[in-house]
Design a protein around this motif. Structure first.
Motif, mmCIF file in Angstrom:
data_model
loop_
_atom_site.group_PDB
_atom_site.id
_atom_site.type_symbol
_atom_site.label_atom_id
_atom_site.label_comp_id
_atom_site.label_asym_id
_atom_site.label_seq_id
_atom_site.Cartn_x
_atom_site.Cartn_y
_atom_site.Cartn_z
ATOM 1 N N ARG A 21 2.609 -16.020 4.204
ATOM 2 C CA ARG A 21 2.600 -14.562 4.239
ATOM 3 C C ARG A 21 1.501 -13.981 3.351
ATOM 4 O O ARG A 21 0.920 -12.934 3.682
ATOM 5 C CB ARG A 21 3.962 -14.027 3.784
ATOM 6 N N GLU A 89 -0.323 0.042 5.580
ATOM 7 C CA GLU A 89 -0.056 1.490 5.529
ATOM 8 C C GLU A 89 0.538 1.772 4.162
ATOM 9 O O GLU A 89 1.694 1.434 3.914
ATOM 10 C CB GLU A 89 0.983 1.880 6.590
ATOM 11 N N LEU A 283 11.611 -0.979 -11.114
ATOM 12 C CA LEU A 283 10.399 -1.762 -10.880
ATOM 13 C C LEU A 283 9.561 -1.014 -9.850
ATOM 14 O O LEU A 283 9.860 -1.031 -8.663
ATOM 15 C CB LEU A 283 10.743 -3.176 -10.395
ATOM 16 N N HIS B 145 7.722 -0.260 6.216
ATOM 17 C CA HIS B 145 6.406 -0.244 6.848
ATOM 18 C C HIS B 145 5.310 -0.435 5.794
ATOM 19 O O HIS B 145 4.369 -1.222 5.982
ATOM 20 C CB HIS B 145 6.221 1.074 7.592
ATOM 21 N N ALA B 146 5.454 0.271 4.672
ATOM 22 C CA ALA B 146 4.445 0.177 3.606
ATOM 23 C C ALA B 146 4.367 -1.242 3.040
ATOM 24 O O ALA B 146 3.307 -1.680 2.590
ATOM 25 C CB ALA B 146 4.760 1.171 2.487
ATOM 26 N N ARG B 147 5.463 -1.966 3.076
ATOM 27 C CA ARG B 147 5.476 -3.326 2.539
ATOM 28 C C ARG B 147 5.166 -4.387 3.604
ATOM 29 O O ARG B 147 5.256 -5.584 3.343
ATOM 30 C CB ARG B 147 6.833 -3.639 1.907
ATOM 31 N N GLY B 148 4.856 -3.924 4.814
ATOM 32 C CA GLY B 148 4.518 -4.890 5.867
ATOM 33 C C GLY B 148 5.727 -5.645 6.398
ATOM 34 O O GLY B 148 5.601 -6.756 6.904
ATOM 35 N N ASP B 149 6.905 -5.035 6.299
ATOM 36 C CA ASP B 149 8.123 -5.712 6.729
ATOM 37 C C ASP B 149 8.677 -5.152 8.043
ATOM 38 O O ASP B 149 9.804 -5.485 8.427
ATOM 39 C CB ASP B 149 9.198 -5.605 5.636
ATOM 40 N N ALA B 151 6.293 -3.657 11.138
ATOM 41 C CA ALA B 151 5.445 -3.820 12.321
ATOM 42 C C ALA B 151 5.268 -5.303 12.657
ATOM 43 O O ALA B 151 4.877 -6.107 11.812
ATOM 44 C CB ALA B 151 4.082 -3.167 12.078
ATOM 45 N N THR B 281 10.600 -7.537 -6.016
ATOM 46 C CA THR B 281 9.251 -6.961 -5.959
ATOM 47 C C THR B 281 9.259 -5.448 -6.162
ATOM 48 O O THR B 281 8.244 -4.874 -6.537
ATOM 49 C CB THR B 281 8.568 -7.248 -4.604
ATOM 50 N N ASP B 282 10.378 -4.794 -5.860
ATOM 51 C CA ASP B 282 10.496 -3.343 -5.997
ATOM 52 C C ASP B 282 11.925 -3.025 -6.413
ATOM 53 O O ASP B 282 12.861 -3.648 -5.907
ATOM 54 C CB ASP B 282 10.274 -2.601 -4.655
ATOM 55 N N ARG B 324 14.014 -4.441 -3.366
ATOM 56 C CA ARG B 324 13.355 -5.306 -2.387
ATOM 57 C C ARG B 324 13.180 -6.680 -3.028
ATOM 58 O O ARG B 324 12.688 -6.789 -4.148
ATOM 59 C CB ARG B 324 11.992 -4.764 -1.972
ATOM 60 N N GLU B 326 11.863 -10.839 -2.250
ATOM 61 C CA GLU B 326 11.072 -11.673 -1.346
ATOM 62 C C GLU B 326 11.325 -13.121 -1.726
ATOM 63 O O GLU B 326 11.373 -13.462 -2.909
ATOM 64 C CB GLU B 326 9.581 -11.319 -1.463
#
Lengths: 351, 351
Positions: A21, A89, A283, B145-149, B151, B281-282, B324, B326
């Motif tokens: 990834r 984005e 975070l 969407h902002a995290r690429g999760d 699209a 991560t967030d 979030r 990962e």
């Protein structure tokens, strides 16, 4: 050509743990921008891993370098579509720049801080410096205030080229502010500003590899710290902060990048923070934006960049997350001396 | 009268770990508002702990109850000043409501989702339901969407009274969306909407106490889940999500409140998530705002409230953080059956 081969190559050549990834993240970034610094920023993996990925992608014919631009080839575009890789984005709120905080009540502080910070010492490679934008420092103060870690509190800043202690003291809200820094220029600068503005701000010259002075242990409600990002160095700084807290309910604010710390390292750091008796309460990725430092061309990552361009001083590409921790148990850390190089590991880019 | 005595009383009477600082948080909240729901919200500790703290503060003569208002007495104000306790300053960005995300590109989605959600099933106490505002669901989609999760990704929603799967499918961006819910009303509602809009959305009736069906294991890039908040229940739900991820690079989105989970419990949950192979991560506090559910007066916390007022449906007081995670290693979780009550513990308020 498989993403997994690129991930493996990065691990072998650079010693940095990288997932399939992560390689896709680099491709997403190249789909979004041809500028090397935007790519490094948006890929969000260690700089050296992005550099290695770009070289591997070029060899595979997916990416091409033209002057200082990085472009996806027709093959690369076809591969991205086939693998379901999309552009980035960012969707950052234009008002708060993604931090979620309202800075309006801190307008006067921002002006006063700006006037004082004009004469700040320039970032020095010797001390692994690199300071955040003034807006970032004000946003940090806002977050401390929103979390109840500023007004009426005693706070310690461990390493302060960001001048957080100065901004905190300027609000006149904390009960006590103490700053430590190894760099005599920073110490003098803060002391002069404190005197000029008659601030409640104590500044001590101190090398954080040395144990904290006895009189600073278990004395504070809040600490702020932007650690060096080798695993050992990070923990050294974080443990100093934790050992300065009075106990449960004490809070710490720490920076952490994705550009010099892989998510593998993040996980090890988080485990260590939790094991020290803390919980992660906040975070925010990309909370901190850095002003570009004057030693870009001598930093470790420079020779690795596949295309080279010196970014403008206020062209942000180096960002970091802000992590807030709070002690829920007595802090389990030791106040020991660290020797040797605690600043560098495989993922280091700016030292 | 010491804050530490109140903290001890709460621990003894309610079995909820509480720090001196947590008690100070309740006082900060009363300094800021006299409304019980704003106080519960801003105190940010388990609802039952806030209730117990308010009763103790009333006995000490620091707080008084007038009709449905909570007021600080002169003694209470003097004590707050003496202890250096300040009002709460939320400093939430008025544009993004503190989430840091720009929702403008999702305006059409918000309208379409609003039209569909009008006929949603009302929250049921039987299934520990309570759904977030429509804006919150759209903001979650924006963050994914902002995290690429989102699209091009395959995503699984575990329990979906928030209708996240519907909003995700409406964007037409994911490769696949699967939703699981135990409640037949939710299953039917999602299926009907999917059919009406011709969406790529599969919905299965499934009790999350049961193991995930074999064909859902290691099949997804992203999971979304709003677990019940007993420690055992939280991990049960989180582990289901992790076991559905393909492996490293897979991401999970989890809600977590401060109102039904103490920071002690947060720390145990975070340790367990890290030990399962994930990194955080967030972590955005107060990302989720809930629409008030119709069973306020029969929820567990109701009899504990020192003053009682039924809040309006869209008067937010119950918020939760969005975490979030990962995977950086293969997920280390078991897909086992959970029996008995996994929904309740000492800190539960709404079940």
């Amino acid at each position: 050509m498989e993403l997994r081969d690129i991930a493996k190559r990065i691990e072998e050549k650079q010693g940095i743990p990288v997932s399939v990834r992560d390689v896709a993240r680099v491709i997403s970034a190249v789909l979004t921008s041809s500028d090397i610094w935007r790519i490094v920023d948006m890929a969000g993996i260690p700089v050296l891993a992005t550099c290695e990925a770009l070289r591997a992608l070029e060899e595979a014919g997916w990416v091409t370098f033209q002057n200082d631009r990085v472009l996806l080839t027709a093959n690369g575009k076809e591969a991205a579509a086939r693998l379901g890789i999309h552009p980035v984005e960012e969707l950052r709120c234009p008002r708060c720049h993604g931090r979620g905080l309202e800075l309006w009540p801190f307008q006067d502080l921002a002006h006063e801080f700006h006037e004082l910070a004009k004469d700040r010492p320039e970032a020095s490679q010797e001390f692994d410096q690199g300071y955040v934008t003034e807006e970032t420092t004000v946003a940090r103060i806002a977050l401390l205030h929103a979390r109840g870690d500023l007004a009426g509190k005693e706070m310690l800043v461990l390493g302060d080229d960001d001048l957080v202690s100065l901004a905190a003291a300027l609000t006149r809200l904390p009960k006590r502010v103490v700053a430590l820094d190894v760099d005599r220029r920073i110490v003098e600068f803060l002391r002069t500003a404190a005197k000029k503005k008659n601030l409640n701000l104590e500044v001590l010259q101190h090398d954080l590899r040395e144990p904290l002075p006895e009189e600073l242990l278990r004395r504070f409600d809040t600490f702020v710290c932007d650690p060096t990002e080798s695993f050992r160095g990070y923990l050294a700084f974080a443990h100093r902060g934790i050992s300065a807290l009075r106990g449960p309910g004490g809070a710490g604010y720490l920076g952490l990048t994705r550009l010099e710390a892989s998510l593998h390292k993040w996980r090890r750091i988080q485990l260590a923070l939790l094991e020290a008796g803390a919980v992660i309460t906040d975070l925010f990725p990309n909370f901190h934006e850095y002003v570009n430092w004057p030693y870009i061309e001598t930093m470790r990552a420079w020779p690795h960049l596949p295309v080279k361009r010196v970014p403008g001083k206020f062209e942000p590409w180096y960002r970091s997350a802000l992590i807030r921790i709070e002690l829920v148990e007595e802090g389990k850390v030791e106040n020991v001396r660290y020797s040797g190089d605690i600043f560098t590991d495989e993922e280091a880019a700016t030292t």
